[in-house]
Design a protein around this motif. Structure first.
Motif, mmCIF file in Angstrom:
data_model
loop_
_atom_site.group_PDB
_atom_site.id
_atom_site.type_symbol
_atom_site.label_atom_id
_atom_site.label_comp_id
_atom_site.label_asym_id
_atom_site.label_seq_id
_atom_site.Cartn_x
_atom_site.Cartn_y
_atom_site.Cartn_z
ATOM 1 N N PRO B 75 0.804 -1.243 0.000
ATOM 2 C CA PRO B 75 0.000 0.000 0.000
ATOM 3 C C PRO B 75 0.826 1.279 0.000
ATOM 4 O O PRO B 75 0.467 2.239 -0.684
ATOM 5 C CB PRO B 75 -0.828 -0.107 1.280
ATOM 6 N N SER B 143 -9.876 -2.597 -0.062
ATOM 7 C CA SER B 143 -8.474 -2.899 0.249
ATOM 8 C C SER B 143 -7.533 -1.762 -0.142
ATOM 9 O O SER B 143 -6.322 -1.935 -0.105
ATOM 10 C CB SER B 143 -8.036 -4.180 -0.487
ATOM 11 N N GLN B 145 -6.809 0.973 1.336
ATOM 12 C CA GLN B 145 -6.092 1.587 2.463
ATOM 13 C C GLN B 145 -6.101 3.108 2.382
ATOM 14 O O GLN B 145 -5.070 3.764 2.464
ATOM 15 C CB GLN B 145 -4.639 1.075 2.526
ATOM 16 N N ASN B 146 -7.262 3.682 2.173
ATOM 17 C CA ASN B 146 -7.408 5.139 2.208
ATOM 18 C C ASN B 146 -8.815 5.490 2.721
ATOM 19 O O ASN B 146 -9.594 4.602 3.093
ATOM 20 C CB ASN B 146 -7.136 5.755 0.822
ATOM 21 N N SER B 149 -11.711 3.738 0.911
ATOM 22 C CA SER B 149 -11.981 2.353 1.301
ATOM 23 C C SER B 149 -12.671 2.294 2.661
ATOM 24 O O SER B 149 -13.523 1.425 2.900
ATOM 25 C CB SER B 149 -10.695 1.529 1.314
ATOM 26 N N GLN B 150 -12.327 3.233 3.558
ATOM 27 C CA GLN B 150 -13.006 3.266 4.862
ATOM 28 C C GLN B 150 -14.498 3.566 4.683
ATOM 29 O O GLN B 150 -15.356 2.934 5.297
ATOM 30 C CB GLN B 150 -12.383 4.327 5.762
ATOM 31 N N PHE B 174 -9.656 -5.635 7.279
ATOM 32 C CA PHE B 174 -8.797 -5.499 6.097
ATOM 33 C C PHE B 174 -8.126 -6.818 5.732
ATOM 34 O O PHE B 174 -8.068 -7.192 4.554
ATOM 35 C CB PHE B 174 -7.725 -4.426 6.335
ATOM 36 N N TYR B 178 -8.569 -8.452 2.150
ATOM 37 C CA TYR B 178 -7.395 -8.539 1.274
ATOM 38 C C TYR B 178 -7.172 -9.991 0.833
ATOM 39 O O TYR B 178 -6.821 -10.249 -0.326
ATOM 40 C CB TYR B 178 -6.176 -7.987 2.012
#
Lengths: 64, 265
Positions: B75, B143, B145-146, B149-150, B174, B178
């Motif tokens: 990431p 997935s 990771q920002n 995505s949240q 996650f 993933y």
């Protein structure tokens, strides 16, 4: 490398700094972007049926 | 050595006595080499509407390749470096293209009634691939990771909870998402696509509906009207080697034997 198009022009076209525009019809709720993509898909589907494939006519005639 | 290898052409074939031999015989019976890698395609395949299947496979190849690079680098690389951004974007837009062409392919095959002529499994593997591809994309979105995505994971978590599967398919986990995204779901998609392509090779590319008359065997008692004649037309359209680079002089005029029309999708 400097872009040929003025940055402000690109920003006007691709400005994402606002909530998505949403189209509503009864219970159907779609973002404008998704409606555009669906429209392009329908257009591509229609063109794929209508447009002749290169060489297809010649091949059909050769088989007769 | 298996008895299947020995003897002349007229000698009766004996079944292999090992499981590998039986597997080989079954594979060759289902997909002989001329079906698996045919020299030509039926004339009706020379149409733009037949290119979306292979376009789906091409975009899936780009997805898998760019995804492997993203998985190797991690990431921080795809968020913080220019090359990482590039591969992140390639992965995203290949997915967009994959869904675009796959849906058009699905429309085309639906309106073509592509399950005709014993092709039900071809249709079903394609439709299930589409259904599996949707959660594959969803697990990819969560997935990233920002913040995006949240947001997606918490919104989708509510949806999963509402249908009762949120406890074991936890979009805010996650690690679980993933694993689904880089292993389980892509493996399912690739396996189904391979099965789909092999089934297309086995049964041949479905002809357009109006070609039932055009490709029916001419002459004979059936005259293209009996159900058997219709099935024959669906399963054995004329093969045109020139469609895929064959010699112009190699056209096979009589209806090809069943399955010899294998090829695209």
């Amino acid at each position: 490398m400097r872009s040929v198009l003025p940055p402000r022009l690109l920003a006007a076209v691709f400005n994402l700094n606002h909530p998505a525009r949403v189209l509503e019809w009864h219970f159907i709720k779609l973002s404008l972007a998704n409606v555009v993509v669906i429209g392009v898909m329908l257009l591509v589907f229609a063109l794929a049926i209508i447009l002749p494939f290169p060489g297809a006519k010649r091949r059909r005639e050769q088989r007769r | 050595m298996s008895a299947a290898h020995g003897g002349g052409a007229a000698a009766p074939r004996e079944r292999a006595d090992t499981w590998t031999g039986r597997l080989r015989e079954a594979a060759l019976a289902a997909l002989p080499p001329e079906k698996l890698l045919p020299d030509g395609q039926p004339t009706y395949v020379a149409s733009w509407v037949y290119v979306f299947g292979v376009a789906s496979i091409a975009s899936l190849t780009v997805i898998i390749g760019s995804g492997m690079i993203l998985a190797l680098k991690g990431p921080s690389w795809w968020h913080d470096t220019g090359v990482g951004h590039f591969f992140n974007s390639v992965h995203l837009w290949a997915v967009e293209l994959f869904f675009f062409v796959m849906v058009v392919h699905l429309w085309a095959k639906y309106w073509m009634a592509a399950w005709r002529g014993g092709r039900a499994r071809v249709w079903m593997t394609g439709a299930v691939t589409f259904l599996i591809a949707v959660p594959t994309a969803l697990t990819g979105y969560v997935s990233q990771q920002n913040f995006d995505s949240q947001w997606i994971s918490t919104q989708a978590k509510d949806a999963m909870n509402s249908v009762g599967i949120g406890a074991f398919f936890n979009l805010t986990n996650f690690g679980q998402m993933y694993s689904y995204h880089v292993l389980l779901l892509p493996a399912a998609v690739v396996t189904l696509v391979l099965a789909h392509v092999l089934l297309v090779r086995r049964h041949g590319v479905v002809p357009p509906i109006e070609s039932k008359r055009r490709f029916a065997p001419s002459g004979g008692a059936a005259g293209g009207r009996s159900p058997r004649a219709g099935r024959s037309a669906l399963e054995g359209g004329k093969v045109d080697p020139s469609v895929r680079g064959g010699s112009e002089g190699e056209q096979a005029d009589p209806p090809a034997p069943r399955g010899s029309e294998g090829g695209g999708s």
